[in-house]
Each structure stands twice: as C-alpha cells, then as structure tokens.
Enzyme design. Structure first.
Site, PDB file in Angstrom:
ATOM      1  N   SER A 143       0.860  -1.191   0.000  1.00  0.00           N
ATOM      2  CA  SER A 143       0.000   0.000   0.000  1.00  0.00           C
ATOM      3  C   SER A 143       0.887   1.228   0.000  1.00  0.00           C
ATOM      4  O   SER A 143       2.036   1.183   0.444  1.00  0.00           O
ATOM      5  CB  SER A 143      -0.859   0.001   1.267  1.00  0.00           C
ATOM      6  OG  SER A 143      -1.504   1.245   1.425  1.00  0.00           O
ATOM      7  N   TYR A 156      -1.507  -0.955  10.672  1.00  0.00           N
ATOM      8  CA  TYR A 156      -1.660  -1.213   9.231  1.00  0.00           C
ATOM      9  C   TYR A 156      -0.457  -0.651   8.454  1.00  0.00           C
ATOM     10  O   TYR A 156       0.151  -1.352   7.648  1.00  0.00           O
ATOM     11  CB  TYR A 156      -2.959  -0.590   8.721  1.00  0.00           C
ATOM     12  CG  TYR A 156      -3.170  -0.782   7.239  1.00  0.00           C
ATOM     13  CD1 TYR A 156      -3.470  -2.038   6.721  1.00  0.00           C
ATOM     14  CD2 TYR A 156      -3.042   0.283   6.341  1.00  0.00           C
ATOM     15  CE1 TYR A 156      -3.651  -2.233   5.353  1.00  0.00           C
ATOM     16  CE2 TYR A 156      -3.216   0.104   4.983  1.00  0.00           C
ATOM     17  CZ  TYR A 156      -3.525  -1.152   4.488  1.00  0.00           C
ATOM     18  OH  TYR A 156      -3.692  -1.344   3.140  1.00  0.00           O
TER      19      TYR A 156
HETATM   20  P1  NAP Z   1     -11.372  -6.140   0.331  1.00  0.00           P
HETATM   21  O1  NAP Z   1     -12.246  -5.714  -0.800  1.00  0.00           O
HETATM   22  O2  NAP Z   1     -11.816  -5.893   1.742  1.00  0.00           O
HETATM   23  O3  NAP Z   1     -11.017  -7.687   0.137  1.00  0.00           O
HETATM   24  C1  NAP Z   1     -10.212  -8.351   1.088  1.00  0.00           C
HETATM   25  C2  NAP Z   1     -10.056  -9.800   0.678  1.00  0.00           C
HETATM   26  O4  NAP Z   1      -9.245 -10.452   1.659  1.00  0.00           O
HETATM   27  C3  NAP Z   1     -11.379 -10.544   0.620  1.00  0.00           C
HETATM   28  O5  NAP Z   1     -11.335 -11.501  -0.411  1.00  0.00           O
HETATM   29  C4  NAP Z   1     -11.448 -11.245   1.985  1.00  0.00           C
HETATM   30  O6  NAP Z   1     -12.265 -12.408   1.857  1.00  0.00           O
HETATM   31  C5  NAP Z   1      -9.956 -11.590   2.191  1.00  0.00           C
HETATM   32  N1  NAP Z   1      -9.598 -11.755   3.599  1.00  0.00           N
HETATM   33  C6  NAP Z   1      -9.788 -10.875   4.623  1.00  0.00           C
HETATM   34  N2  NAP Z   1      -9.365 -11.422   5.779  1.00  0.00           N
HETATM   35  C7  NAP Z   1      -8.912 -12.664   5.484  1.00  0.00           C
HETATM   36  C8  NAP Z   1      -8.372 -13.725   6.262  1.00  0.00           C
HETATM   37  N3  NAP Z   1      -8.240 -13.624   7.599  1.00  0.00           N
HETATM   38  N4  NAP Z   1      -7.996 -14.867   5.621  1.00  0.00           N
HETATM   39  C9  NAP Z   1      -8.157 -14.996   4.293  1.00  0.00           C
HETATM   40  N5  NAP Z   1      -8.658 -14.022   3.502  1.00  0.00           N
HETATM   41  C10 NAP Z   1      -9.038 -12.881   4.094  1.00  0.00           C
HETATM   42  O7  NAP Z   1      -9.925  -5.436   0.237  1.00  0.00           O
HETATM   43  P2  NAP Z   1      -9.121  -4.816  -1.011  1.00  0.00           P
HETATM   44  O8  NAP Z   1      -9.346  -3.347  -1.033  1.00  0.00           O
HETATM   45  O9  NAP Z   1      -9.352  -5.619  -2.230  1.00  0.00           O
HETATM   46  O10 NAP Z   1      -7.629  -5.034  -0.448  1.00  0.00           O
HETATM   47  C11 NAP Z   1      -6.762  -6.032  -0.964  1.00  0.00           C
HETATM   48  C12 NAP Z   1      -5.345  -5.642  -0.578  1.00  0.00           C
HETATM   49  O11 NAP Z   1      -5.076  -4.329  -1.085  1.00  0.00           O
HETATM   50  C13 NAP Z   1      -5.111  -5.577   0.943  1.00  0.00           C
HETATM   51  O12 NAP Z   1      -3.861  -6.152   1.237  1.00  0.00           O
HETATM   52  C14 NAP Z   1      -5.097  -4.089   1.241  1.00  0.00           C
HETATM   53  O13 NAP Z   1      -4.271  -3.779   2.339  1.00  0.00           O
HETATM   54  C15 NAP Z   1      -4.520  -3.536  -0.061  1.00  0.00           C
HETATM   55  N6  NAP Z   1      -4.841  -2.132  -0.317  1.00  0.00           N
HETATM   56  C16 NAP Z   1      -6.132  -1.718  -0.484  1.00  0.00           C
HETATM   57  C17 NAP Z   1      -6.378  -0.372  -0.723  1.00  0.00           C
HETATM   58  C18 NAP Z   1      -7.776   0.184  -0.916  1.00  0.00           C
HETATM   59  O14 NAP Z   1      -7.963   1.429  -0.867  1.00  0.00           O
HETATM   60  N7  NAP Z   1      -8.770  -0.647  -1.179  1.00  0.00           N
HETATM   61  C19 NAP Z   1      -5.319   0.557  -0.782  1.00  0.00           C
HETATM   62  C20 NAP Z   1      -4.023   0.080  -0.600  1.00  0.00           C
HETATM   63  C21 NAP Z   1      -3.796  -1.259  -0.378  1.00  0.00           C
HETATM   64  P3  NAP Z   1     -12.987 -13.141   3.103  1.00  0.00           P
HETATM   65  O15 NAP Z   1     -13.615 -12.054   3.931  1.00  0.00           O
HETATM   66  O16 NAP Z   1     -13.964 -14.082   2.471  1.00  0.00           O
HETATM   67  O17 NAP Z   1     -11.902 -13.875   3.831  1.00  0.00           O
END
Ligand code: NAP
Length: 265
Positions: A143, A156
C-alpha cells in the site's frame, strides 16, 4: 519440466476487491487459478463464473490466513511439486482505524498475522520451487501506506512498510533466477476495504480513487515486465516521491492531519 504448460496462479483474498480483479484479469490471460479467502460460497461462485467465461480451471481453498492452520493449508498447495504454482498473489489484507492505545489488541495482532506472517510463510513456501523451476514469482500487495508512518492506522502502515521492504529485498535476491518479486502499492482503491478501515470515501475527491481493475492490471503488467515496485496512478506516484523525500516526523504529522479528516470515527 514442460515450460509451455499453463500458468497456475494462487491468489489470496480473491473473493472481493483487488483480489477478485486479479482473478478475473489472470483468467482472461488463460491462467488456471487457486482462489483463497474465508468465504467459500463467494469463491465458488467466482470460480464457476471464470471457468464458464474463460475455460480455465479454478479451484477454491477456504482458509483463514490469520490462523496458523489456515496458512498451513495454503502452504501445502504452494509447495506441492505435483502441481507447481507459478504465480503467488499475496493480496489478502485488513486494516483498522483509531488511536492504537484504544484499539482491541487482538485485532491488531490478527492484522499482523494476516498482513505480515501469512505473507512471509506463503512466500517461503512458494519461492524454492519457483527458483528451482526458474519460472514465475510473487506479487505482494502492499500500500502507499507503507511509505510513511500512519497515525490512526499505525499497525496497518507498519505491516505494509514490512511488506514493501521485504518484497524489495526478495526482488533483489531473486536476480538471475528467472523469478520476479513485485510489490504493488495501491493508493485509495474503490473496494469495501476503505470503509471497513474507517475511511469515509465521500471525504476524498474522486480523482484520488482508482478502480480495483486498474490496480490489478497495473500490477500484472509491472510483474510481466520484471519490475520491483508498482504504484498505480500518476498522482499516487507523485505523492510517493513526496513522502520519500521528507523525514518521517513530517510525513507522520501530515498523515495524521489527513487521517483525522477522512477517517471520521
Ligand atoms: P477487500 O475488498 O476488503 O477484500 C479483502 C479480501 O481479503 C477478501 O477476499 C477477503 O475475503 C480476504 N480476507 C480478509 N481477511 C482474510 C483472512 N483472515 N484470511 C483470508 N482471507 C481474508 O480489500 P481490497 O481493497 O481488495 O484489499 C486487498 C489488498 O489491497 C489488501 O492487502 C489491502 O491492504 C490492499 N490495499 C487496499 C487499498 C484500498 O484502498 N482498497 C489501498 C491500498 C492497499 P474473506 O472475507 O472471504 O476472507
């Protein structure tokens, strides 16, 4: 080994958001997939759709990667020489918002288990086989939060700083092996994640947001080109350069002011 076989990609956090976009885009490129998250129903629906639309094999593995047993089940798949995984996308991650001293410590520990410990263990399970086969690699989803201290998202930001540093080191160690390790550092991305981490999406101008599809596409292209790091979006890259040029004490203050405006809880 037959180098012409289809690429097999394992994606964590594949059921939603950026992980789901990775699955859709890699299936469109013809990859077979192993989709990992906790919600098996969501994963199965996605796997069935990708098989129907793209003709790829998509397997589902339900695992909680904040637990040791959950990680172990994925390590087993990653280290199976009978079905080599070529690309590992360590994408699953969670955040939390608030003053560290006031947050439940168990959630902070779970965040470290998922964002850091699982990522390290899965990378360690996958890399030896990749290096031996001289093929494939890892995309670690970090991130822009990794570029400076993150008041109100302290744990985080620190987990993502680990991911960025760790990935750059692995990229360098992998030079000349035929394996690439990329760190993908998205900024604000339209998924469920920002709201779940306490950010009010309405408090930010629309130009700072990228789609999950755009982020995944940038990451895949950068990985294919052998890059070490990808920050999707010009505005994000400029903000990253700004953060790198300033001392932590200043970027922490700046982040703290921004966080107090966009994270109203
Ligand atoms: P998201 O839409 O909340 O999706 C998170 C995914 O991770 C879901 O598939 C969830 O599925 C899975 N997950 C959560 N806890 C888990 C666990 N304990 N074990 C296995 N799977 C788990 O998030 P996203 O925005 O796509 O984020 C993905 C990555 O991008 C993360 O690493 C986040 O830090 C990074 N990121 C996001 C942003 C943003 O603004 N969105 C910005 C920078 C970085 P289940 O709930 O079914 O397990």
């Amino acid at each position: 080994m037959n180098d012409d076989r289809k690429r097999l990609t394992l994606i964590t956090g594949a059921s939603l958001g950026i992980g789901r976009s990775f699955a859709e885009k890699l299936a469109a490129r013809g990859d077979d997939l192993v989709l990992v998250a906790r919600d098996a129903t969501r994963l199965r629906d996605l796997a069935d759709r990708l098989t129907a639309e793209r003709g790829v094999r998509a397997d589902v593995l339900s695992a909680d990667l904040a637990t040791s047993d959950g990680v172990k089940s994925v390590e087993t798949v990653l280290s199976d020489p009978a079905r080599p995984v070529d690309l590992l996308v360590n994408n699953a991650g969670v955040g939390s918002y608030g003053k560290f001293a006031e947050l439940p410590v168990n959630h902070e520990i779970d965040e470290i288990e998922l964002n850091v410990v699982a990522l390290v263990r899965l990378s360690h399970a996958a890399l030896p086989g990749m290096i031996e086969r001289r093929r494939g690699g890892i995309i670690n989803v970090s991130s822009m939060a990794s570029f400076q201290p993150m008041p109100y998202n302290a744990t985080y930001g620190a987990t993502k700083a680990f991911v960025t540093s760790f990935s750059h080191a692995l990229h360098d160690e992998a030079r000349g092996t035929g394996v690439n390790v990329l760190v993908l550092c998205p900024g604000f991305t339209r998924t469920d994640f920002p709201a779940a981490s306490g950010i009010d999406p309405g408090a930010l101008p629309s130009f700072v947001w990228l789609s999950a599809d755009a982020v995944a596409e940038s990451g895949i292209n950068a990985f294919e080109r052998g890059h070490a790091e990808c920050v999707p979006g010009l505005a994000n890259r400029m903000a990253g350069w700004f953060a790198a040029a300033l001392p932590d004490v200043l970027t922490a203050r700046f982040s703290g002011i921004v966080a107090s405006r966009v994270e109203p809880r």
